[in-house]
Scaffold this motif. Structure first.
Motif, mmCIF file in Angstrom:
data_model
loop_
_atom_site.group_PDB
_atom_site.id
_atom_site.type_symbol
_atom_site.label_atom_id
_atom_site.label_comp_id
_atom_site.label_asym_id
_atom_site.label_seq_id
_atom_site.Cartn_x
_atom_site.Cartn_y
_atom_site.Cartn_z
ATOM 1 N N UNK A 128 15.207 4.728 -9.056
ATOM 2 C CA UNK A 128 15.130 3.358 -9.617
ATOM 3 C C UNK A 128 16.568 2.578 -8.963
ATOM 4 N N UNK A 129 17.214 3.207 -9.306
ATOM 5 C CA UNK A 129 18.717 2.216 -8.490
ATOM 6 C C UNK A 129 18.274 2.168 -7.511
ATOM 7 N N UNK A 130 18.130 3.155 -6.279
ATOM 8 C CA UNK A 130 17.975 3.149 -4.509
ATOM 9 C C UNK A 130 16.455 1.794 -4.512
ATOM 10 N N UNK A 131 16.073 1.854 -5.313
ATOM 11 C CA UNK A 131 15.237 1.326 -4.997
ATOM 12 C C UNK A 131 15.710 -0.459 -5.182
ATOM 13 N N UNK A 132 16.037 -0.913 -6.044
ATOM 14 C CA UNK A 132 16.562 -1.398 -6.554
ATOM 15 C C UNK A 132 17.918 -2.581 -5.472
ATOM 16 N N UNK A 135 18.987 -4.399 2.088
ATOM 17 C CA UNK A 135 17.979 -3.779 2.898
ATOM 18 C C UNK A 135 16.860 -4.728 3.554
ATOM 19 N N UNK A 136 16.920 -5.282 4.721
ATOM 20 C CA UNK A 136 15.559 -6.185 5.578
ATOM 21 C C UNK A 136 14.707 -5.300 6.477
ATOM 22 N N UNK A 137 13.533 -6.099 6.875
ATOM 23 C CA UNK A 137 12.857 -5.287 7.405
ATOM 24 C C UNK A 137 11.858 -4.647 6.972
ATOM 25 N N UNK A 138 10.355 -4.821 7.554
ATOM 26 C CA UNK A 138 9.700 -4.301 7.023
ATOM 27 C C UNK A 138 9.794 -2.638 6.453
ATOM 28 N N UNK A 139 10.202 -1.832 8.124
ATOM 29 C CA UNK A 139 10.636 -0.087 7.614
ATOM 30 C C UNK A 139 11.098 -0.199 6.644
ATOM 31 N N UNK A 140 12.130 -0.778 6.072
ATOM 32 C CA UNK A 140 12.939 -0.900 5.172
ATOM 33 C C UNK A 140 12.124 -0.774 3.118
ATOM 34 N N UNK A 141 11.361 -1.933 3.878
ATOM 35 C CA UNK A 141 10.484 -2.319 1.987
ATOM 36 C C UNK A 141 9.874 -1.144 2.349
ATOM 37 N N UNK A 142 8.854 -0.600 3.366
ATOM 38 C CA UNK A 142 8.019 0.512 3.042
ATOM 39 C C UNK A 142 8.832 1.596 2.474
ATOM 40 N N UNK A 143 10.192 2.246 2.693
ATOM 41 C CA UNK A 143 10.685 3.120 2.534
ATOM 42 C C UNK A 143 10.788 2.801 1.403
ATOM 43 N N UNK A 144 11.474 1.709 0.323
ATOM 44 C CA UNK A 144 11.691 1.174 -0.371
ATOM 45 C C UNK A 144 10.090 1.026 -1.905
ATOM 46 N N UNK A 145 9.180 0.924 -0.859
ATOM 47 C CA UNK A 145 8.202 1.226 -1.912
ATOM 48 C C UNK A 145 8.026 2.781 -2.229
ATOM 49 N N UNK A 146 8.192 3.179 -1.289
ATOM 50 C CA UNK A 146 8.052 5.448 -1.373
ATOM 51 C C UNK A 146 9.140 5.913 -1.910
ATOM 52 N N UNK A 147 10.219 4.636 -3.022
ATOM 53 C CA UNK A 147 11.349 5.086 -3.800
ATOM 54 C C UNK A 147 10.422 4.993 -5.666
ATOM 55 N N UNK A 148 9.526 3.764 -5.066
ATOM 56 C CA UNK A 148 9.213 3.564 -6.141
ATOM 57 C C UNK A 148 8.038 3.902 -6.608
ATOM 58 N N UNK A 161 0.659 -1.004 0.108
ATOM 59 C CA UNK A 161 0.097 0.007 -0.129
ATOM 60 C C UNK A 161 0.860 1.378 -0.043
ATOM 61 N N UNK A 162 2.277 1.225 0.946
ATOM 62 C CA UNK A 162 2.879 2.308 0.497
ATOM 63 C C UNK A 162 3.046 3.266 -1.039
ATOM 64 N N UNK A 163 3.100 2.139 -1.801
ATOM 65 C CA UNK A 163 3.593 2.553 -3.434
ATOM 66 C C UNK A 163 2.607 3.211 -3.689
ATOM 67 N N UNK A 164 1.073 2.544 -3.723
ATOM 68 C CA UNK A 164 0.128 3.611 -3.251
ATOM 69 C C UNK A 164 -0.341 5.290 -3.296
ATOM 70 N N UNK A 165 0.065 4.914 -1.432
ATOM 71 C CA UNK A 165 0.093 6.626 -0.605
ATOM 72 C C UNK A 165 0.911 7.811 -1.550
ATOM 73 N N UNK A 166 2.321 7.245 -1.604
ATOM 74 C CA UNK A 166 3.201 8.126 -2.211
ATOM 75 C C UNK A 166 3.125 8.596 -4.151
ATOM 76 N N UNK A 167 3.025 7.705 -3.562
ATOM 77 C CA UNK A 167 2.365 7.382 -5.815
ATOM 78 C C UNK A 167 1.361 9.034 -5.893
ATOM 79 N N UNK A 168 0.089 8.784 -5.355
ATOM 80 C CA UNK A 168 -0.620 9.579 -5.338
ATOM 81 C C UNK A 168 -0.391 10.763 -4.705
ATOM 82 N N UNK A 169 0.319 10.692 -3.190
ATOM 83 C CA UNK A 169 0.771 11.980 -2.469
ATOM 84 C C UNK A 169 1.639 12.715 -3.541
ATOM 85 N N UNK A 170 2.585 12.218 -4.321
ATOM 86 C CA UNK A 170 3.681 12.807 -5.267
ATOM 87 C C UNK A 170 3.443 13.542 -7.015
#
Length: 477
Positions: A81-85, A91-104, A48-57
């Motif tokens: 995209x480079x940061x995402x991959x 990266x490890x953990x839930x918070x890191x993957x949520x931040x990844x979704x923000x960059x994506x 869901x973080x991808x959806x929220x960040x896409x909308x806000x940005x």
């Protein structure tokens, strides 16, 4: 050459930025031993973080893209995209993957720069050709990435972690291309070319596209003038320029959506794109439940490749279909939206992976067919500024609806439903869309029939009123 170089560089960028061998296996990778996340974490807390960040940005990126003239935002997208991959790899953990979704989400929102840049460096007579190149190369890159990922995974027995590294390498190649692009001297709103200003329909010309006055004429364009201008005056001009652009955007928005056919196609665009995003985003989670990757070999890459290629073929065939979309558009939207609903219901209720795969392919191909028709129908009567505005608004509304759907259905802050219940809701969602356009189509047909009857009635009345004077008319001859 001035057209060839930026088009070539954009095609290189579009191909490699969409060449993602790991994409079809993202859910399996996150839930596998490499990241060891649960289905609830992946589906209900990370995606869901991808959806929220896409909308806000989306809207800020839209304005910044035009103000900075595209190239800096393309570089931002490539960096994201480079940061995402890199994060997906290390990266490890839930918070890191949520931040990844923000960059994506940031990278996805920056797509507007990719699809707008070319219009600022080529002449209008080349628009259709270069648009075809840029859009087709992204589809080809996506299909090639999915196919390569599946072959590496199934045939070469490459680990999912290595697919992520290959995707990162592709993003690294894509990162290089935008640096060599020429910097545009104009943009759609903030930096118009000297001949771009047109009269506004509300004042002098109703047939021309509404455009703001050329803002470059209000700003200093050489060093001598800019050095004599005070900082406060310069800031005031920038502020007034932003207000002028926002005013023009609002007036164009009102003018565009007064058109009934455009409003109908835009409504389908927003509603269907919302549902499409949800189905595509969570399809892998559904497949993982039907056929767990821990126990069986999965073929997600072949499915994504086939659905992308069939979707592209369906888009190409739109021009060959003998359909009067102006007359039968709503009924076509009803039937094909109903077909999409049926595909989602089959994916949800029939616990067979091959039927799931087949339904997904048909679903994506149908959507790409209809979105191509909607794109053509909307763009046919719009010039470039309104084209960008309407498509941006439609995407924003789709993301707003998707965010509401995600908050209520997917997110743990809402209902946090399992993936099967989610797809049941998505199927019902497309069924509701089909009903909406069935009613709209029936109303349109009834209105057209009433108009035809009125024309016939008026024609008969005029014939009867003219008949007594027929002898006089004969004598005049």
């Amino acid at each position: 050459m001035s057209v060839f170089l930026p088009t070539l560089l954009l095609c290189v960028y579009g191909f490699f930025s969409n060449l993602r061998p790991s994409e079809p296996f993202l859910t399996a990778y996150l839930m596998g031993p490499d990241k060891n996340l649960t289905e609830t974490q992946v589906v209900n807390e990370i995606y869901p973080i991808w959806t929220y960040s896409y909308l806000v940005l989306l809207f800020p990126i839209f304005l910044v893209t035009d103000y900075l003239r595209y190239k800096p935002v393309l570089l931002l997208q490539a960096s994201s995209l480079v940061v995402t991959y890199v994060m997906l790899w290390k990266a490890e953990g839930l918070l890191a993957m949520q931040l990844l979704e923000f960059f994506f989400g940031l990278a996805t929102a920056s797509d507007v720069a990719y699809y707008s840049y070319i219009y600022s460096v080529v002449e209008p007579e080349h628009y259709q050709r270069v648009t075809g190149y840029c859009r087709s190369i992204t589809l080809f890159g996506s299909a090639a990435g999915s196919l390569a990922g599946q072959l590496l995974f199934s045939v070469a027995k490459v680990q999912l972690l290595h697919l992520v590294i290959f995707t990162l390498a592709s993003a690294g190649v894509a990162f290089l291309a935008p640096w060599f692009l020429p910097m545009p001297k104009r943009s759609l709103f903030f930096h118009k070319s000297p001949g771009a200003a047109e009269e506004r329909p509300g004042s002098r010309s109703s047939s021309q596209m509404e455009k703001t006055e050329d803002l470059e004429n209000k700003m200093p364009l050489n060093i001598q003038e800019s050095t004599t201008m005070s900082r406060s005056s310069e800031a005031e001009r920038r502020h007034s320029g932003l207000k002028e652009v926002l005013r023009v955007l609002f007036e164009d928005f009102v003018q565009c959506y007064r058109c009934g056919p455009l409003l109908a196609w835009s409504l389908w665009w927003a509603l269907a794109t919302c549902g499409y995003f949800q189905v595509v985003n969570y399809a892998q989670a559904l497949w993982e439940n039907v056929r767990p990757s821990k126990n069986y070999e999965i073929y997600n890459g072949y499915v994504e490749t086939l659905s992308t290629l069939l979707g592209a073929l369906a888009a190409l065939l739109v021009g060959c279909l003998p359909v009067s979309w102006a007359v039968w558009g709503e009924m076509a939207l009803f039937l094909l939206s109903l077909l999409m609903a049926a595909c989602v219901f089959v994916m949800d209720t029939v616990k067979d992976i091959w039927l799931c795969y087949s339904s997904y392919v048909l679903f994506r191909a149908t959507y790409m067919l209809l979105i191509t028709v909607a794109t053509f129908q909307i763009a046919a009567s719009l010039s470039m500024q309104r084209y960008a505005l309407v498509f941006g608004v439609n995407t924003f509304v789709a993301l707003l609806l998707q965010t509401l759907l995600t908050v209520v259905v997917v997110d743990t802050a809402g209902l946090g439903l399992n993936v099967y219940t989610q797809f049941l809701i998505y199927g019902a969602y497309f069924a509701v869309i089909s009903v909406i356009f069935l009613l709209a189509g029936l109303c349109k047909l009834a209105s057209r029939r009433r108009s035809e009857q009125e024309v016939l009635t008026n024609g008969r009345a005029e014939t009867e009123s003219d008949s007594p004077s027929s002898s006089e008319a004969a004598s005049c001859r």
